[in-house]
Design a protein around this motif. Structure first.
Motif, PDB file in Angstrom:
ATOM      1  N   ARG A   3       0.822  -1.224   0.000  1.00 32.83           N
ATOM      2  CA  ARG A   3       0.000   0.000   0.000  1.00 32.83           C
ATOM      3  C   ARG A   3       0.850   1.265   0.000  1.00 32.83           C
ATOM      4  N   ILE A   4       1.922   1.290   0.784  1.00 35.12           N
ATOM      5  CA  ILE A   4       2.703   2.522   0.945  1.00 35.12           C
ATOM      6  C   ILE A   4       3.837   2.644  -0.070  1.00 35.12           C
ATOM      7  N   MET A   5       4.037   1.595  -0.904  1.00 35.19           N
ATOM      8  CA  MET A   5       5.062   1.630  -1.946  1.00 35.19           C
ATOM      9  C   MET A   5       4.550   2.306  -3.211  1.00 35.19           C
ATOM     10  N   THR A   6       5.455   3.018  -3.890  1.00 38.81           N
ATOM     11  CA  THR A   6       5.128   3.549  -5.216  1.00 38.81           C
ATOM     12  C   THR A   6       5.103   2.394  -6.217  1.00 38.81           C
ATOM     13  N   ASP A   7       4.532   2.645  -7.382  1.00 40.90           N
ATOM     14  CA  ASP A   7       4.390   1.588  -8.382  1.00 40.90           C
ATOM     15  C   ASP A   7       5.735   1.039  -8.844  1.00 40.90           C
ATOM     16  N   ASP A   8       6.777   1.886  -8.826  1.00 42.05           N
ATOM     17  CA  ASP A   8       8.109   1.428  -9.240  1.00 42.05           C
ATOM     18  C   ASP A   8       9.025   1.207  -8.044  1.00 42.05           C
ATOM     19  N   GLY A   9       8.422   1.059  -6.861  1.00 44.42           N
ATOM     20  CA  GLY A   9       9.196   0.922  -5.631  1.00 44.42           C
ATOM     21  C   GLY A   9       9.854  -0.440  -5.455  1.00 44.42           C
ATOM     22  N   ILE A  10      10.816  -0.481  -4.532  1.00 45.96           N
ATOM     23  CA  ILE A  10      11.530  -1.706  -4.197  1.00 45.96           C
ATOM     24  C   ILE A  10      11.396  -1.982  -2.700  1.00 45.96           C
ATOM     25  N   PHE A  11      11.147  -3.238  -2.360  1.00 49.23           N
ATOM     26  CA  PHE A  11      11.114  -3.704  -0.969  1.00 49.23           C
ATOM     27  C   PHE A  11      12.266  -4.672  -0.773  1.00 49.23           C
ATOM     28  N   LEU A  12      13.153  -4.355   0.168  1.00 45.98           N
ATOM     29  CA  LEU A  12      14.290  -5.224   0.480  1.00 45.98           C
ATOM     30  C   LEU A  12      14.239  -5.580   1.950  1.00 45.98           C
ATOM     31  N   THR A  13      14.171  -6.877   2.240  1.00 43.55           N
ATOM     32  CA  THR A  13      14.110  -7.297   3.636  1.00 43.55           C
ATOM     33  C   THR A  13      15.047  -8.455   3.907  1.00 43.55           C
ATOM     34  N   GLN A  14      15.782  -8.352   5.009  1.00 48.99           N
ATOM     35  CA  GLN A  14      16.537  -9.492   5.550  1.00 48.99           C
ATOM     36  C   GLN A  14      15.807  -9.945   6.798  1.00 48.99           C
ATOM     37  N   GLN A  15      15.468 -11.225   6.834  1.00 51.83           N
ATOM     38  CA  GLN A  15      14.645 -11.759   7.911  1.00 51.83           C
ATOM     39  C   GLN A  15      15.387 -12.799   8.756  1.00 51.83           C
ATOM     40  N   VAL A  16      14.923 -12.930   9.987  1.00 51.74           N
ATOM     41  CA  VAL A  16      15.384 -13.985  10.890  1.00 51.74           C
ATOM     42  C   VAL A  16      14.401 -15.138  10.772  1.00 51.74           C
ATOM     43  N   GLY A  17      14.896 -16.307  10.391  1.00 53.90           N
ATOM     44  CA  GLY A  17      14.024 -17.459  10.191  1.00 53.90           C
ATOM     45  C   GLY A  17      13.580 -18.112  11.490  1.00 53.90           C
ATOM     46  N   GLY A  18      12.606 -18.978  11.371  1.00 55.18           N
ATOM     47  CA  GLY A  18      11.977 -19.590  12.536  1.00 55.18           C
ATOM     48  C   GLY A  18      12.844 -20.537  13.326  1.00 55.18           C
ATOM     49  N   SER A  19      13.935 -21.043  12.725  1.00 54.87           N
ATOM     50  CA  SER A  19      14.809 -21.968  13.471  1.00 54.87           C
ATOM     51  C   SER A  19      16.007 -21.256  14.092  1.00 54.87           C
ATOM     52  N   ASP A  20      15.961 -19.928  14.108  1.00 59.98           N
ATOM     53  CA  ASP A  20      17.070 -19.132  14.628  1.00 59.98           C
ATOM     54  C   ASP A  20      17.331 -19.426  16.111  1.00 59.98           C
ATOM     55  N   TYR A  21      18.590 -19.740  16.429  1.00 60.40           N
ATOM     56  CA  TYR A  21      19.047 -19.902  17.823  1.00 60.40           C
ATOM     57  C   TYR A  21      18.341 -21.010  18.600  1.00 60.40           C
ATOM     58  N   VAL A  22      17.717 -21.933  17.902  1.00 60.32           N
ATOM     59  CA  VAL A  22      17.071 -23.043  18.612  1.00 60.32           C
ATOM     60  C   VAL A  22      18.103 -23.813  19.449  1.00 60.32           C
ATOM     61  N   ASP A  23      19.364 -23.799  19.009  1.00 55.87           N
ATOM     62  CA  ASP A  23      20.425 -24.474  19.761  1.00 55.87           C
ATOM     63  C   ASP A  23      20.554 -23.919  21.177  1.00 55.87           C
ATOM     64  N   ILE A  24      20.284 -22.637  21.355  1.00 60.03           N
ATOM     65  CA  ILE A  24      20.336 -22.043  22.701  1.00 60.03           C
ATOM     66  C   ILE A  24      19.250 -22.655  23.574  1.00 60.03           C
ATOM     67  N   ASN A  25      18.034 -22.704  23.043  1.00 59.46           N
ATOM     68  CA  ASN A  25      16.927 -23.298  23.803  1.00 59.46           C
ATOM     69  C   ASN A  25      17.218 -24.740  24.166  1.00 59.46           C
ATOM     70  N   ASN A  26      17.754 -25.487  23.201  1.00 59.39           N
ATOM     71  CA  ASN A  26      18.041 -26.892  23.457  1.00 59.39           C
ATOM     72  C   ASN A  26      19.109 -27.060  24.538  1.00 59.39           C
TER      73      ASN A  26
END
Length: 253
Positions: free
Chosen positions: A133-156
């Protein structure tokens, strides 16, 4: 256990102050390090900024990264949803001309339609529809995400429950979600780098900064497990945990 003075000293690291998203207390002293990704989020952003006239940084933290990406386009805003970070970000970014907004919900952003031709997002949740909605028609979205298995070793290692709420959050899911909501994905990569802790104090300091990993974490409730990790570090020299990262670059379809 109580006779191990080094362990007792390291336990005090959880009391050290932490603000924004600044880990220099343990990174600049080489107490924690991470293996490299095959991409650079910052290097991908810089040429996009040079072509941009209006930009939004979603989840700016304390503004540490954004402040280093100058010169900025004419119109630049940032959002932050974690209340303690907001004054830190405003103090750092507002003198640079960045408008900082505190937000509560991903799907209700305080911006007009078609406002930004560049939206960046590092490790922040988002609503695909709201980004579109907030992007222009020629806009770019760049995202780096943390996945769901991140740092599970700490919990374990701590014998702590693993939050399964985000177990689905991986590249394939996020890419499909964007495509189903009006985006064309231009680039997509996923990797599992290693984060290394060289003492138990560094791990405790990090856990304080990411309270969602082990909710209601208190050292006293995990003394036996922490001491076991401490002994392993004394023997091996480090404690390794697997991270989960993916990156997506997209435009309106």
């Amino acid at each position: 256990m109580l006779k191990d003075q080094s362990f007792e000293n390291y336990l005090r690291d959880i009391e050290k102050p932490f603000s924004g998203w600044d880990f220099s207390y343990i990174t600049e002293t080489d107490r924690m390090s991470s293996s490299l990704l095959s991409w650079s989020y910052g290097s991908m952003i810089l040429p996009l900024i040079q072509k941009s006239t209006s930009m939004l940084d979603m989840g700016t933290g304390g503004g540490e990264l954004l402040s280093k990406l100058q010169p900025f386009p004419e119109k630049i805003c940032a959002t932050e949803g974690y209340p303690p970070n907001v004054p830190v970000a405003r103090k750092r970014l507002e003198p640079l001309g960045v408008e900082v907004y505190q937000i509560g919900e991903d799907d209700v952003l305080p911006f007009d339609n078609n406002q930004f031709d560049l939206i960046i997002n590092k490790h922040e949740s988002y609503s695909p529809n709201e980004v579109l909605r907030i992007m222009t028609d020629d806009g770019i979205f760049l995202t780096q995400q943390v996945g769901g298995s991140d740092y599970v070793d700490i919990n374990n290692a701590l014998c702590a429950p693993v939050n399964d709420e985000f177990s689905h959050w991986e590249l394939a899911y996020a890419e499909k979600e964007l495509c189903e909501n009006g985006f064309e994905v231009l680039e997509a990569k996923e990797e599992f780098p290693i984060q290394r802790f060289y003492d138990i104090g560094a791990l405790l300091y990090y856990l304080k900064a990411i309270p969602w990993q082990v909710p209601d974490f208190k050292s006293k409730n995990y003394i036996a497990q922490l001491y076991k990790i401490h002994e392993m570090i004394q023997l091996k020299g480090y404690f390794d945990v697997k991270q989960h990262r993916f990156i997506l670059k997209a435009k309106k379809n």
